[in-house]
Design an enzyme around this catalytic site. Sequence first.
Site, PDB file in Angstrom:
ATOM      1  CB  CYS A   1      -0.952   0.080   1.182  1.00 31.95           C
ATOM      2  SG  CYS A   1      -2.140  -1.271   1.212  1.00 31.95           S
TER       3      CYS A   1
ATOM      4  CE  LYS B   1      14.454 -11.457  -8.483  1.00 31.07           C
ATOM      5  NZ  LYS B   1      14.827 -11.034  -7.223  1.00 31.07           N
TER       6      LYS B   1
ATOM      7  CG  HIS C   1      19.074 -37.525  -2.039  1.00 37.12           C
ATOM      8  ND1 HIS C   1      19.420 -38.806  -1.679  1.00 37.12           N
ATOM      9  CD2 HIS C   1      20.239 -36.883  -2.314  1.00 37.12           C
ATOM     10  CE1 HIS C   1      20.742 -38.934  -1.710  1.00 37.12           C
ATOM     11  NE2 HIS C   1      21.257 -37.773  -2.103  1.00 37.12           N
TER      12      HIS C   1
ATOM     13  CG  ASN D   1       1.363   1.029   4.283  1.00 37.65           C
ATOM     14  OD1 ASN D   1       1.113  -0.135   3.992  1.00 37.65           O
ATOM     15  ND2 ASN D   1       2.598   1.494   4.376  1.00 37.65           N
ATOM     16  N   GLY D   2      -0.914  -0.827   6.177  1.00 36.99           N
ATOM     17  CA  GLY D   2      -0.589  -1.715   7.296  1.00 36.99           C
ATOM     18  C   GLY D   2      -1.705  -2.712   7.535  1.00 36.99           C
TER      19      GLY D   2
ATOM     20  CE  LYS E   1      11.800  -2.973  -4.607  1.00 34.79           C
ATOM     21  NZ  LYS E   1      12.588  -4.052  -5.240  1.00 34.79           N
TER      22      LYS E   1
ATOM     23  NE  ARG F   1       4.563   1.854   0.123  1.00 29.19           N
ATOM     24  CZ  ARG F   1       5.514   1.582   1.009  1.00 29.19           C
ATOM     25  NH1 ARG F   1       6.775   1.719   0.667  1.00 29.19           N
ATOM     26  NH2 ARG F   1       5.216   1.174   2.226  1.00 29.19           N
TER      27      ARG F   1
ATOM     28  CD1 TRP G   1       0.109  -6.428  -2.855  1.00 25.39           C
ATOM     29  CD2 TRP G   1      -0.185  -6.885  -0.681  1.00 25.39           C
ATOM     30  NE1 TRP G   1       0.460  -7.741  -2.644  1.00 25.39           N
ATOM     31  CE2 TRP G   1       0.285  -8.051  -1.323  1.00 25.39           C
ATOM     32  CE3 TRP G   1      -0.444  -6.933   0.684  1.00 25.39           C
ATOM     33  CZ2 TRP G   1       0.508  -9.235  -0.649  1.00 25.39           C
ATOM     34  CZ3 TRP G   1      -0.222  -8.119   1.371  1.00 25.39           C
ATOM     35  CH2 TRP G   1       0.251  -9.258   0.696  1.00 25.39           C
TER      36      TRP G   1
ATOM     37  CD  GLU H   1      10.554 -11.731  -7.496  1.00 27.19           C
ATOM     38  OE1 GLU H   1       9.814 -11.140  -6.711  1.00 27.19           O
ATOM     39  OE2 GLU H   1      11.793 -11.611  -7.460  1.00 27.19           O
TER      40      GLU H   1
ATOM     41  CD  GLU I   1      17.611 -12.958  -5.853  1.00 26.83           C
ATOM     42  OE1 GLU I   1      17.026 -13.503  -4.907  1.00 26.83           O
ATOM     43  OE2 GLU I   1      17.162 -11.955  -6.446  1.00 26.83           O
TER      44      GLU I   1
HETATM   45  O1  M6R Z   1      12.893  -4.634   1.453  1.00 29.40           O
HETATM   46  P1  M6R Z   1      13.438  -5.974   1.794  1.00 29.40           P
HETATM   47  O2  M6R Z   1      14.748  -6.245   1.166  1.00 29.40           O
HETATM   48  O3  M6R Z   1      13.446  -6.263   3.251  1.00 29.40           O
HETATM   49  O4  M6R Z   1      12.396  -7.002   1.152  1.00 29.40           O
HETATM   50  C1  M6R Z   1      12.491  -8.375   1.411  1.00 29.40           C
HETATM   51  C2  M6R Z   1      11.804  -9.154   0.330  1.00 29.40           C
HETATM   52  O5  M6R Z   1      10.433  -8.868   0.316  1.00 29.40           O
HETATM   53  C3  M6R Z   1      12.394  -8.858  -1.037  1.00 29.40           C
HETATM   54  O6  M6R Z   1      13.764  -9.121  -1.036  1.00 29.40           O
HETATM   55  C4  M6R Z   1      11.710  -9.691  -2.135  1.00 29.40           C
HETATM   56  O7  M6R Z   1      11.913 -11.047  -1.936  1.00 29.40           O
HETATM   57  C5  M6R Z   1      12.250  -9.261  -3.482  1.00 29.40           C
HETATM   58  N1  M6R Z   1      11.762  -7.971  -3.851  1.00 29.40           N
HETATM   59  C6  M6R Z   1      11.907 -10.250  -4.545  1.00 29.40           C
HETATM   60  O8  M6R Z   1      12.563  -9.924  -5.727  1.00 29.40           O
END
Ligand code: M6R
Length: 608
Positions: free
Chosen positions: A2, A483, A502, A99-100, A603, A27, A75, A486, A479
Amino acid sequence: MCGIIGFTGITEAADILINGLASLEYRGYDSAGIALVQDNNTKIIKTTGKVADLRDKVTATDNTYGTCGIGHTRWATHGGVTETNAHPHQTPKLTLVHNGIIENYKELADDLATKGLTPVSETDTEIAALLIDSLYNGDPFEALREADKILEGAYGFCVMFNDRPGVIYSMRNASPLVVTHTADGSYIGSDVIALIPYSKDYFVVPEEHIVVLEKGAVTLYTMDEQVVEPKMLHVDWDTTAAQKGGYDFFMQKEIYDQPEAVKNTILPRIHNGKVDFSADKINDELFEGVNRVIVTACGTAMHSGLVGRSIIEQLCRIPVTVEIASEFRYMNPIMDEHTLVVIITQSGETADSLAALRLANERGAKTISIVNVKGSSIARESDYVLYTHAGPEIAVASTKAFTVQCCGMYLITLKLAEVMGILTDEEIADYLARFVAATETIPAVLEMDEYIQSIAYKIKDTFSAFYIGRGLDHAFGCEGSLKLKEISYVNSEAYNAGELKHGTISLVTEGVPIIAIATQDHVFSKTMANVEEVKARGAHVILITDVTEEEGGYAGLYDDLILVPKCDDFFGGFATTVAMQILAYHTTVYRGYNVDQPRNLAKSVTVE
Ligand code: M6R
């Protein structure tokens, strides 16, 4: 999670609010809305969908005048994606954006119902609005102060009381809010990105404070109404850094930002062949007596923690655990004053990471955070902060934030090794030279963009994919897999290469893409043996390695080869990471999805 915007001033508010929401859309992008104060009325325009849809709706609406207003991009947490659930929410006495998450909203709703206050939406936010309404008897401070005592959870609110036209009241608990003031008026938003078109100087609304925005001034108060001076901060980047700059998507731009982001993060911290944290005010005593390290973070940031574990254990020979922040505080973790807890976060506002930090502080551990956003909650609450200098990261999928977080972990590792007396001065200088050289491989991989795009084309229709590697290659592979998953919605997982047989190898059938990362010399032949196993089962092997076919003798074992520049065994991963980011990016573009706004994601995850 949000985005909130608010403006009160001498110019029209609608455009300011919508432009602010557009910059905060990362957001949340389920619905958006604005509220404008007009004469004796507050006009609300809201819609499901993106900020662009809201803009169209506002354009098509008559009489969108007003110099004071608030806006929100959502969101969804409580209640589906509907126009009724979209913010702003209105009660008889006020209009509010939030927001929250209000955790005790159910019991509050029951209580409010007995007073005849029933919501029209399914949101926790409307319950908060009704609560503040029920507490409001003409004194905004009293209503907010009382609400603050009753509400449980995370919140950033902007409230406009009907009988106080032109004034925005705001308070927050956990959810971020920043404020600026110019000759045109006062602005508030969830992120400084929304404010920089107007000013580069701002302050973060402290928790347990109330900020009052009027056209001529912004005033910060303690909860008991004492005026306090805000602590001003300055942004050292400008609006162009938060624009696509000719790229199709922010993610693509941010992939290309990496050589610069990495330089900005590392080079100021290397002096005379040593890691120098003096400008960061990180004293050596932080590292003295450390006998254990815990890294805690979420998502991508947690993956940079996996890199950290591998390198600290290899070099410093002390145990390192990497804990997912959402689990950390519920597992009664063991730590004491000899434990160094490293919190890694791009936003500095991730609710779970913040809670993990607070627990570490409570238990007397030493804390250092690796943070990208200046002045964020985690940066403020840790003993020490090492800022990464990636500039704003807008795409939901982290790219440059990850590479600079890894840089932060390398710098901390080398400093720890120095303080622990593990490396001589010459050895540290040598490590640092190798570190810088490893990051300098990134531009060469960026030049392989078109070639990697052609590989993405071949896997674009796949349902699943697997990333395999050993040691550090596996950490970076985690990682790479996140990528792809997601943003492209390919069902992708990362495995330690030796673990595949396994269980997971049963999912490997004809044509399933296996992205094999093999840069670690000491386990190269082992990884290649695993590659043989999947190749024998018909996998489409995309081999990412720094070893040539001639050196590695792997002819016939791959379908596509991404030969990256030579990687140092200790600092390897920068080149392979960028290759995997490009692969994920193009696969997603081919699949026709919005790279920057993957479904269901936001984000900055400021709720638990
Ligand atoms: O703002 P942060 O780094 O704490 O966010 C943590 C995760 O939400 C963030 O790294 C998320 O997994 C990535 N944006 C995914 O690409």
